[in-house]
Structure formats: C-alpha cells, structure tokens
Design a protein around this motif. Structure first.
Motif, PDB file in Angstrom:
ATOM      1  N   VAL A 137      -4.330   0.843  -6.712  1.00  0.00           N
ATOM      2  CA  VAL A 137      -5.292   1.848  -6.259  1.00  0.00           C
ATOM      3  C   VAL A 137      -6.035   2.367  -7.478  1.00  0.00           C
ATOM      4  CG1 VAL A 137      -5.560   4.094  -5.165  1.00  0.00           C
ATOM      5  CG2 VAL A 137      -3.845   2.511  -4.308  1.00  0.00           C
ATOM      6  N   ILE A 138      -7.357   2.386  -7.399  1.00  0.00           N
ATOM      7  CA  ILE A 138      -8.124   2.897  -8.543  1.00  0.00           C
ATOM      8  C   ILE A 138      -8.714   4.283  -8.260  1.00  0.00           C
ATOM      9  CG2 ILE A 138      -8.668   0.661  -9.564  1.00  0.00           C
ATOM     10  CD1 ILE A 138     -11.292   0.618  -8.150  1.00  0.00           C
ATOM     11  N   ALA A 148       0.805  -1.217   0.000  1.00  0.00           N
ATOM     12  CA  ALA A 148       0.000   0.000   0.000  1.00  0.00           C
ATOM     13  C   ALA A 148       0.839   1.269   0.000  1.00  0.00           C
ATOM     14  CB  ALA A 148      -0.933   0.002   1.211  1.00  0.00           C
ATOM     15  N   GLY A 149       2.104   1.189   0.377  1.00  0.00           N
ATOM     16  CA  GLY A 149       2.948   2.372   0.394  1.00  0.00           C
ATOM     17  C   GLY A 149       2.929   3.115   1.716  1.00  0.00           C
ATOM     18  N   GLU A 150       1.822   3.018   2.444  1.00  0.00           N
ATOM     19  CA  GLU A 150       1.712   3.608   3.780  1.00  0.00           C
ATOM     20  C   GLU A 150       0.728   2.752   4.574  1.00  0.00           C
ATOM     21  OE1 GLU A 150      -0.361   7.345   4.143  1.00  0.00           O
ATOM     22  OE2 GLU A 150      -1.361   7.066   2.211  1.00  0.00           O
ATOM     23  N   ILE A 175     -11.459  -2.931  -2.021  1.00  0.00           N
ATOM     24  CA  ILE A 175     -11.210  -2.480  -0.654  1.00  0.00           C
ATOM     25  C   ILE A 175     -11.415  -0.969  -0.586  1.00  0.00           C
ATOM     26  CG2 ILE A 175      -9.547  -2.379   1.246  1.00  0.00           C
ATOM     27  CD1 ILE A 175      -7.941  -4.564  -0.182  1.00  0.00           C
ATOM     28  N   LEU A 176     -12.124  -0.522   0.449  1.00  0.00           N
ATOM     29  CA  LEU A 176     -12.181   0.890   0.803  1.00  0.00           C
ATOM     30  C   LEU A 176     -11.380   1.030   2.090  1.00  0.00           C
ATOM     31  CD1 LEU A 176     -13.297   3.816   0.623  1.00  0.00           C
ATOM     32  CD2 LEU A 176     -15.253   3.019   1.966  1.00  0.00           C
ATOM     33  N   SER A 177     -10.258   1.750   2.050  1.00  0.00           N
ATOM     34  CA  SER A 177      -9.388   1.824   3.227  1.00  0.00           C
ATOM     35  C   SER A 177      -9.145   3.256   3.648  1.00  0.00           C
ATOM     36  CB  SER A 177      -8.044   1.139   2.939  1.00  0.00           C
ATOM     37  OG  SER A 177      -7.291   1.893   2.020  1.00  0.00           O
ATOM     38  N   GLY A 178      -8.871   3.406   4.946  1.00  0.00           N
ATOM     39  CA  GLY A 178      -8.485   4.689   5.492  1.00  0.00           C
ATOM     40  C   GLY A 178      -6.998   4.686   5.779  1.00  0.00           C
ATOM     41  N   SER A 179      -6.272   5.645   5.207  1.00  0.00           N
ATOM     42  CA  SER A 179      -4.813   5.596   5.250  1.00  0.00           C
ATOM     43  C   SER A 179      -4.233   6.425   6.385  1.00  0.00           C
ATOM     44  CB  SER A 179      -4.242   6.081   3.920  1.00  0.00           C
ATOM     45  OG  SER A 179      -4.472   7.470   3.787  1.00  0.00           O
TER      46      SER A 179
END
Length: 904
Positions: free
Chosen positions: A865-866, A832-834, A846-850
C-alpha cells in the motif's frame, strides 16, 4: 597465491603454520624457502613467500612417511619430535604457479623428501598427529569411508571452537543464533561458524581464510533464497543487491533445521523493508515490460536454485542467435534466431531422429540425451580465460585439449547443433557488459590446435567488430521483439511445464533421471560409498533447475506503437462508464492524461459527500456529461442525483427487494437496474418511468453488463445469461425485445462478471471463489476457456486490464490476485489484510475500496500500500471512475456517495 582452488574437490583446508621449506638439508647446496604450510584434508600445501618459487602440493595418499628428521625409529614412520621439523617422503608432488604463472600443474614423480621447519616448535606434536589422522583417511580404499573419516575430524574441530564474539561490530548487539556451516564458493566449501545478531550476519572460517570474519549488515539484505546443495535442502544464499548475478554469501548447513531457523531470522528482519518476490510476481513485471528479458531470466534462475557459487547449478541462459556467418546481424529476420520452442538437442532433426531411435530401444529409466545443457565443465568451457584456476581445479591440474576449448562462436554453435553429445546452452555472461571471458588477457598457454594455431581469443562472428560489440549485439538480440514473443516457450522447457513428464517427452526434452530434483533420495542410500559415487556423478553431470511452473507460461505483452481504438479500459466496467469515441488527434493526449492521473492517484481528495439512501449503495452510473449520477441501494430504490443542484431529482422503487447494480445505455436515455427479486428493470430517463422488465432468472440478479446491444446478467441461480436487446421506441408503447443468446452454467451462485475491452471474453466469479473465463465471440456458441480456482471463498469483484491479458480479482480471502487470461496461471497474489469490495486499476496501480471504508492505493508490482485515504464509515461497496481517471465516485455501507477529485 594460495586459494582454495588448489584443493581437490570435496577437500577442506584446516590450518596453516609459518614454516621454512628446506631442500638438500646438510648439503653444500642446501636452500631454505620461507612460507606458509597448509594442512588440508587430502594434501599438504606449502606456499613460498617468494613468488618465483612454485607452490608445492603433496597428496597425502602419495606419502611414504611423515616423521621428524632426527628420529631413528625406522619402523615407525609417524613419530613426534620437539625440533620443529617435519620430514615428508612421497612418491609424487605437484608444482603450481611457478614464477607466479597460472599454468597446468607440473608433476614430479619419484621418491622425494621435503623438510618443513615450523616457526613454533611446540605445535609440532599436534600437526604430526593431525597429518597422521588425515593420512589414515586418505589410505582407505573406499571414497565413502574416506569422506566419513574426514567429516568426523572436521566436526570434532568445529565442536572444539565457537564464534569469537569479539568480532561483533558493536558491543550492544544481541546474539540470536549460532551454528556450524560452510561458506560455499565455486567448486569449494569452507567450514566455520555462523552467527546472527539483531544487526548482522557473521561467518567465521575455521581456518581464518580468506579473512577472519565475513560480515553482512542485515539492513542491506535485499533477497534471500533457500538452496539445494549437493541435492540436499541445506543451502542459503543472501543478496544485498536487487539485480546482481552474484550473491554476497552462500552458506551450506549441516542440518536443515539450522538453515530454516537462520532463514526465518533474516526474513523476519527484512520483511518490513522488502517484498519477497515469487516467480509469478516477476512474471507480471516481465509481462508488463517493467523488467527486461535478461532480468527476468536472472530472477527465474535464482528462484530455481541456480547460483554462481554452485557450478553444478550455474544460471542457464538460452542460445538466441543462430547466424554466425553473416557480415551484418539482421534482428528483423526470424531465421536470425534459434527456435526457442525446442531444446538444443531437438534443433537438428537428423540428430534427433537418431536419439529417438535409441530412446525407444532403451530400457527404463529412459532418457534422450546422455549429457546435460548445463554442467560445471560447460560453465568453465566458456569461462576458462577468466577463471583458469577453476578449470585446473576441476580437471586435476590440467586444461582441456586445445581443440576442445572454446575457440570460436561459430564452431561451438555448430557443435551444439551437430555433436552427438553436445547439448549445452549459454551462461549469463553472454548477455552482460564484461567481455573479458572472450579474450585471453592473462596470456594463458591454453595449448596448440591441430593446425598449429595457438588458442588465444575467441573467434567472433563477422557481424561483431570486437568482443564488446558482440556482447552489445547479443543483448539487443535477447531484448528483441522476436525473443520477447517467444521466450515463454524456452521457459516452458527449462523451468516450466515441458521440463518433466509427458509434456517433456512430447517436447523431446528428457534427460537422465538423476538430474531432476527428487530424482534420487540421498537419505535413503545407506552405503556411504554408493552415496559419494552417486553424488559425484550428479554434480559433475549437471542438474535440471527446480520446476517453477506447471502450466504453460504466458506470453509477454508486446506494446503496439499506436492503438487503433480506445475503450474505457481504465474505468474498467463499461457499464459504469460509457465511452464516447474520441477524435483520433486527441488519442495520444487522452492516453497521456490518463497516465498522468494514475501517476498522481495518491493525490485524490474528497470533494463532496451526500447521504442519499437508507441502506448500503450497491451501484453507481453517471451520464456522459457528468451532470446526473444514478445509484442503486439495498433500500430497493434507484435514485438520480443532480451534480449541479446537489439534490435528488428522482427516486424510483421497482419492488420491495434490494437493487444490486445499475448501468446507463449509450445515449443516456435508459438506466438498467438489477434486483434481488430476479428481475432486470429498464427505466426511461426522458419519460421518468419504468419502461420494461426482463424476468430472466430464478434467483437474485447480482451484476449486469452491456456491450454492443447485448446484455450480460449474472445471478445467484448459478447462471450468466447473454441477451440480445432491441430497444423499444420511446415515443410509442413498444417494449424492448429480448432474445436469449446463451446461458452459461455454473455450479454455484455467480456474484460478479466483467467483459474485456474487445467484447470477446467474459469472466464470471462465484461465491466459492471460482473464476471462469468464457469465449463470447459468437452469438450462440460459448466455450469455457479456463476454470480458475482462486480460493477467494467469495468473489467480490474483478476486472480485465487494458490489454485483456490479465484479470485482477478480489475476494473474501483479503487477497488481490492477478490471473493470466490465456493460460489461467495465477501470476501474482497480494495480501490486503481486509476484504476489498471494489477497485479500479491500470495494470500497475490499484485504487480499492476497503471493508473499513478507506480508499487504498496499491503498488501491485511492489505488493504494498502506498497511500491510505480516509473515506466512508462502513465498507466501500461501489466505485465509478471517469474516462480521464481524475474523478471518482464511491458508494458506501454508510448510505453515502462521495465525490473525489485529483488535486495536482
């Protein structure tokens, strides 16, 4: 008419010269045939321009003399002359493709002379010198010495040449790398020069055959694989398509460092265009029905070094159908199918018993089967009708005996079941659209069987009306429910945990040690003759695929026609999104709306935002009607926010320690909050007061879940506890009654937990990244099913998918990881990079909170990531989603809650 298949195995084609072949020179019946003289490492080949005339192949080892015809030095058979003629006297010659018909080679034995007159007489000296060198090599007694001398000649030729830069597509191209390599095609290799620029991959054959240069546009490359070739890590195969069986080019390098450098250059170029797929990522797509059984097997073969360009490692597919006698093929009956849990050699118990007796009496190294399930001979056994020249190349110019040909499906299957040495599987062509390999459309003379019948088309089973129908029904069988339910068992045998070691012995799946990757180290063998003999033996015998899986392969998820009940699977955490039972008539509509929502999840828009806490928000729970939102925070308060009035209606502080999560009990009467002060607090919504306290842990409580009257609590004291709770009567002073049902011990602090939809499996994640999966079906007995070391360093969150088969985890290592619950296998990992602190998923998206505050939408199968949606100014700490999946609430490190809605 000439092809590299006219060469012997391990032979090279060096150069060609336009020439005349003169027969009976000086006689009344002298004849002259114009054509092309080919100089090869083990033979001289003349291809006449007239297709009626046969191609002439003269093995160098059978030559008596090679000289100029006008030279009188009888004692020196190798001399030079300026007449442009070369006289070759030999005691054996092969005549090939006479009248342009593909047939077994005709052998002419006895002393014959062949005169070849070159168009360019000035080249005579070099040609004779080359033939002289090659003749000496062919006369060496040992194969290893022959191979060494020919290799030296080849490398000398390659060193004197380089890639012709005039062949670049554009003058502006920048050269990145050039090296020597060979282009690999079935049974033969062609030496030359490889060149990579910033736009193209080129291969220029040393001999200019089949064309001066092969060019691949890097922008078109979709897949690239490192290959074992001749048991050495020297191969590289490039595909410009996603699903095709055959590649665009297969290269073999002389140095593995050249191979790796070229791989790096191409992979670096294409990494922004495509995602490199692993066996695990394809497994996830297959499990979830995004790719077919056929496509999955094709991808596994590719990843296991199987290639259509290498007949010793040709893609292997299973026998599926076991019924070749019925008039109708019934794919609903299990007895129609082969037992996929066993290798071919173990399907017949009587034969297996004999093989096991021999195995037990055999000295080390032991093996059960004397032949393999895939070899060049088996591949061409199936393909002889469309690839007869390959068969002739492999078998020294001959077809196999007519009775040993691929004559009948029923006969071949029976022989695989009963034959003492026949254990072959199938090839991909049995499940494709081209049925030409079953039909003798070339009208080949493949011989006459014992009963006098000529070998023609393959005899099909009664249930097939023709070749196309046979392939159609074979494809249907491969994609049938029975095969989908059992294919993982065959994968275990061929590519997985039952391929080697004690599991292979137990599965009766042991082949000769030399067939396995790493079974022999060619670099450790110093004797060149021993090395050549060993390599020849292995390549002819066949090779076992590279092992892809070391633990049992998960089963495919077979979709049910209609689910009996629906839980809040898409909202993932039941504690955060209680579900009201739906009317059955609305079930399909609800499913449709959820699918629609996830398909449009990238259209999520910020609706409202409010700063309601003094510290980061740690938990969100919403009442069934959506009117009240409860949040917990590190500021130690539980707040009740009214969606209608947009105000905080209640603020409760249970202690001076942070609260970690919250949930609402069914009926919307009670909110439960977990705290860092080791306690769990029950708050009555109706009466607006603290109702009860559960002092259940010795350290902070990190996460709580509630299902069917049970409370599950995770804590930094290294335990997860399961409680049976009897709610208090809110109209009286009676308290909740808590009964401890189970205590799940861990080695370190537990950060998060989740339950599957059926309430049968609980997963727990620790600060060290270990995920444990627990069976919680009984009230008191709990069993740890799997310990999954995911290297997350710290587990932030994970949730079960709708079908409870997969678990998605996120941690401090910035990766999303999908785990198969049944086997514990890590089947997908996306960087994910972070760190992603919280998320929801439907199995695909997936809906994610970064950590940075953005909401990210991921295509899990594509690994990318779209959509990125700006959100909080600090990390997104918690997330809630409604049952229809069209409303989302997030809580952040910035002390805000944000309301999001889908804008269709």
């Amino acid at each position: 008419r000439f092809s590299l298949l006219l060469l012997n195995l391990e032979e090279y084609y060096f150069e060609q010269h336009t020439a005349n072949h003169i027969i009976n020179k000086g006689c009344r019946d002298e004849r002259k045939f114009r054509g092309s003289l080919k100089i090869c490492s083990k033979s001289i080949i003349f291809e006449p321009d007239d297709n009626i005339q046969p191609i002439i192949k003269i093995p160098l080892r059978d030559c008596i003399s090679i000289k100029a015809p006008e030279d009188n030095e009888a004692n020196n058979p190798f001399t030079r002359d300026t007449s442009g003629g070369i006289s070759v006297v030999c005691n054996q010659v092969f005549l090939i493709k006479e009248r342009n018909i593909i047939a077994p080679y005709k052998t002419v034995r006895g002393r014959t002379e062949h005169l070849f007159q070159l168009d360019v007489a000035g080249k005579l000296g070099d040609v004779v010198q080359t033939l002289h060198q090659l003749y000496r090599a062919s006369c060496l007694d040992k194969m290893g010495d022959q191979a060494a001398m020919i290799t030296a000649i080849l490398q000398s030729r390659l060193a004197r040449t380089s890639f012709d830069k005039n062949r670049f597509q554009s003058i502006s191209e920048t050269l990145h790398m050039e090296c020597k390599a060979e282009m690999v095609t079935p049974l033969v290799t062609n030496p030359g020069h490889v060149c990579v620029t910033d736009a193209n991959l080129y291969f220029q054959p040393l001999n200019g055959y089949p064309k001066p240069v092969v060019q691949i546009t890097l922008q078109n490359v979709r897949r690239i694989y490192k290959r074992r070739h001749g048991l050495m890590p020297l191969g590289l195969e490039v595909f410009c398509t996603e699903n095709d069986l055959c590649s665009d080019i297969y290269l073999k390098f002389y140095d593995y460092q050249d191979r790796d450098e070229l791989y790096f250059l191409i992979a670096t170029y294409i990494e922004n265009h495509i995602t490199e797929h692993t066996a695990e990522s394809y497994m996830l797509q297959w499990q979830r029905g995004h790719i077919s059984n056929y496509q999955y097997l094709l991808h596994l073969n590719n990843l296991a070094d199987r290639s259509c360009n290498d007949l010793s490692q040709y893609p292997v597919f299973p026998w599926i159908i076991a019924d070749y006698s019925s008039s109708v093929l019934d794919l609903t009956k299990p007895e129609t199918f082969r037992d996929l849990s066993k290798p071919i050699g173990a399907l017949n118990k009587e034969r297996l018993d004999r093989l096991l007796t021999r195995y037990q009496e055999m000295p080390e190294p032991k093996f059960m089967y004397g032949s393999h399930y895939s070899s060049p001979g088996y591949v061409l056994f199936y393909l002889v009708r469309v690839a007869p020249e390959y068969m002739l190349c492999l078998q020294n110019g001959k077809f196999d005996h007519a009775d040993r040909m691929f004559n009948s499906l029923a006969e071949t299957w029976k022989n695989c079941l009963d034959g003492a040495t026949d254990f072959k599987e199938l090839i991909p062509e049995f499940y494709e659209n081209d049925s030409s390999f079953l039909v003798n459309s070339l009208k080949l003379d493949l011989g006459k069987r014992q009963g006098g019948k000529m070998v023609e088309d393959v005899e099909l089973p009664p249930w097939a009306s023709g070749p196309d129908d046979f392939l159609q029904k074979s494809r249907e069988a491969l994609e049938s429910q029975y095969v989908s339910e059992h294919l993982h068992e065959w994968i275990d045998i061929i590519f997985g945990c039952k391929q080697k070691g004690s599991e292979a012995v137990a599965a009766h799946n042991v082949f000769h040690p030399l067939t396995y990757e790493g079974g022999v180290d060619l670099n450790s063998i110093m004797d060149p003759n021993e090395k050549v003999a060993l390599l020849t033996q292995i390549l002819e015998f066949g090779q076992t695929p590279k092992q892809l899986f070391t633990i049992p392969h998960p089963r495919r998820i077979i979709p049910k026609l209609k689910s009996l009940s629906r839980t809040s699977s898409h909202s993932v955490s039941i504690s955060e999104s209680p579900v009201s039972p739906n009317e059955e008539s609305f079930e399909d509509l609800t499913e449709e709306s959820i699918t629609l929502a996830w398909n449009n999840i990238a259209k999520l828009k910020l609706d409202e935002q409010y700063k309601i806490h003094k510290e980061a928000i740690t938990g969100i729970a919403v009442t069934c009607n959506g009117s009240s939102v409860f949040t917990t925070s590190q500021d130690s308060t539980l707040k009740m926010f009214s969606k209608e009035s947009k105000t905080i209606q209640r603020s409760v502080s249970f202690s001076n320690m942070a609260l970690s999560s919250c949930l609402i009990l069914p009926g919307d009467t009670t909110v439960i909050s977990s705290s860092w002060d080791n306690h769990i607090y029950f708050y009555s919504i109706a009466f607006g007061r603290q109702q009860d306290i559960l002092m259940g842990h010795d350290d902070a409580v990190s996460k709580i879940c509630w299902r069917d009257g049970r409370l599950y609590s995770a804590s930094w004291d290294s335990t997860v506890k399961v409680w049976h709770c009897v709610p208090g009567e809110t109209l009286s002073n009676k308290k909740h009654h808590f009964e401890l049902l189970a205590e799940l011990e861990h080695d370190v602090s537990v950060n998060t937990i989740d339950l599957n939809a059926a309430n049968t499996i609980l997963a727990s994640g620790t600060k060290e990244g270990t995920i444990s999966v627990w069976d919680v079906t009984t009230a008191t007995v709990t069993e740890c099913l799997n310990m999954l070391f995911c290297c997350c360093f710290v587990s932030f969150a994970f949730f079960f998918c709708t079908d409870s088969r997969h678990l998605l985890s996120a941690g401090e290592d910035c990766c999303f990881k999908v785990i198969d619950v049944q086997t514990g296998m890590l089947i997908s990992s996306v960087t994910a990079g972070e760190p992603q602190r919280c998320f929801k998923w439907d199995g695909n998206t997936i809906l994610s909170g970064s950590q940075s505050g953005e909401l990210l939408i991921w295509d899990l199968l594509g690994g990318k990531v779209i959509e990125r949606i700006k959100g909080h100014t600090g990390a997104v700490m918690s997330m809630w989603m409604n049952e229809q999946c069209n409303t989302v609430i997030t809580g952040g490190e910035d002390k805000q809650i944000m309301f999001w809605k889908l804008q269709y």
